[in-house]
Design a protein around this motif. Structure first.
Motif, PDB file in Angstrom:
ATOM      1  N   GLY A 187      96.962 -48.259  25.272  1.00  0.00           N
ATOM      2  CA  GLY A 187      98.032 -48.010  26.222  1.00  0.00           C
ATOM      3  C   GLY A 187      98.047 -46.564  26.668  1.00  0.00           C
ATOM      4  N   PRO A 188      98.927 -46.220  27.609  1.00  0.00           N
ATOM      5  CA  PRO A 188      99.018 -44.825  28.063  1.00  0.00           C
ATOM      6  C   PRO A 188      99.572 -43.925  26.972  1.00  0.00           C
ATOM      7  N   LYS A 189      99.157 -42.656  27.002  1.00  0.00           N
ATOM      8  CA  LYS A 189      99.554 -41.728  25.941  1.00  0.00           C
ATOM      9  C   LYS A 189     100.660 -40.772  26.366  1.00  0.00           C
ATOM     10  N   ALA A 190     100.737 -40.470  27.653  1.00  0.00           N
ATOM     11  CA  ALA A 190     101.729 -39.500  28.112  1.00  0.00           C
ATOM     12  C   ALA A 190     102.727 -40.101  29.096  1.00  0.00           C
ATOM     13  N   LEU A 191     102.371 -41.143  29.781  1.00  0.00           N
ATOM     14  CA  LEU A 191     103.267 -41.753  30.759  1.00  0.00           C
ATOM     15  C   LEU A 191     104.437 -42.441  30.064  1.00  0.00           C
ATOM     16  N   PRO A 192     105.594 -42.489  30.722  1.00  0.00           N
ATOM     17  CA  PRO A 192     106.752 -43.138  30.099  1.00  0.00           C
ATOM     18  C   PRO A 192     106.586 -44.651  30.033  1.00  0.00           C
ATOM     19  N   GLY A 193     107.387 -45.272  29.178  1.00  0.00           N
ATOM     20  CA  GLY A 193     107.388 -46.719  29.046  1.00  0.00           C
ATOM     21  C   GLY A 193     107.071 -47.155  27.629  1.00  0.00           C
ATOM     22  N   ASP A 194     107.313 -48.429  27.359  1.00  0.00           N
ATOM     23  CA  ASP A 194     107.066 -49.013  26.047  1.00  0.00           C
ATOM     24  C   ASP A 194     105.701 -49.693  26.038  1.00  0.00           C
TER      25      ASP A 194
END
Length: 235
Positions: A126-133
């Motif tokens: 998954g993304p490491k810096a972008l917001p979200g769960d």
């Protein structure tokens, strides 16, 4: 028998495991009662990945084009929850190659709504810096959302991964389109990304997933076309 009903917006209303869902002509899935918009296989930064790995210079606008289409859906539907159903980035380093404008647009998707990233085989962390769960799967309104469909009967499963496409006869020509595919029990979404191809839904990769007759929701310029199994053709 799969139940479906055309909508004035160009989509198809489908009863999926007794839950009404909307197949949008953009390739997104809309759960109106839950105010949830679902898209699969965006493959952000596929163009930059091919340039870095293979020296293949694709036009570097795939992320922007995909975000433009997503923005149009968000503007029209105003979802309270946005779910990326896996393979949001083409590879694990895709997030680091984003242009700053695209990064800020992705950040902005979390403003005023819940943003959820289901992991896929291309972006397993998954993304490491972008917001979200970041999740493996989610259960909403009796439906189970995951990236890769599981083998065997999975009533209520909503998945991506396979990039379904339908080939049908249109007069004297054969037409091939990205599509949704369902038998009323489970659903596989088309790839939403600009640079993603498609796998014919008559391919053996789909054969073990569906027990009943197939319904393809083929994506047209302004509507989803319902295509029964008898009208489908192999590649």
């Amino acid at each position: 028998m799969t139940r479906f009903e055309p909508s004035a917006c160009g989509g198809l209303r489908v009863a999926l495991a007794n839950v009404e869902v909307m197949l949008r002509w953009s390739g997104a899935l809309w759960l109106e009662r839950e105010r949830t918009l679902i898209v699969a296989d965006l493959h952000f930064e596929k163009g930059s990945s091919y340039a870095a790995r293979f020296g293949q210079m694709l036009p570097p606008y795939d992320t922007r084009e995909t975000l433009d289409r997503l923005d149009r859906e968000i503007t029209q539907l105003t979802p309270e929850r946005l779910i990326f159903l896996g393979d949001s980035f083409h590879d694990g380093a895709g997030e680091t190659r984003l242009a700053m404008d695209d990064y800020r647009r992705l950040e902005g998707l979390a403003l005023g709504r819940e943003l959820v990233w289901a992991v896929g085989n291309h972006d397993a962390d998954g993304p490491k810096a972008l917001p979200g769960d970041v999740i493996d799967e989610a259960n909403i309104a009796g439906l189970t959302l995951r990236h890769e469909p599981l083998p065997g009967a999975q009533p209520g499963e909503v998945a991506g991964h396979l990039h379904p496409a339908a080939k049908v006869s249109s007069g004297r020509a054969m037409v091939r389109r990205r599509c949704f595919v369902t038998d009323g029990a489970r659903l596989v979404l088309p790839a939403f990304g600009a640079y993603t191809g498609g796998l014919n839904i008559l391919d053996e990769a789909f054969s073990s997933l569906f027990d009943g007759p197939l319904l393809a929701g083929a994506l047209g310029p302004r509507r989803v076309h319902a295509v029964g199994q008898k009208s489908l053709r192999p590649d």
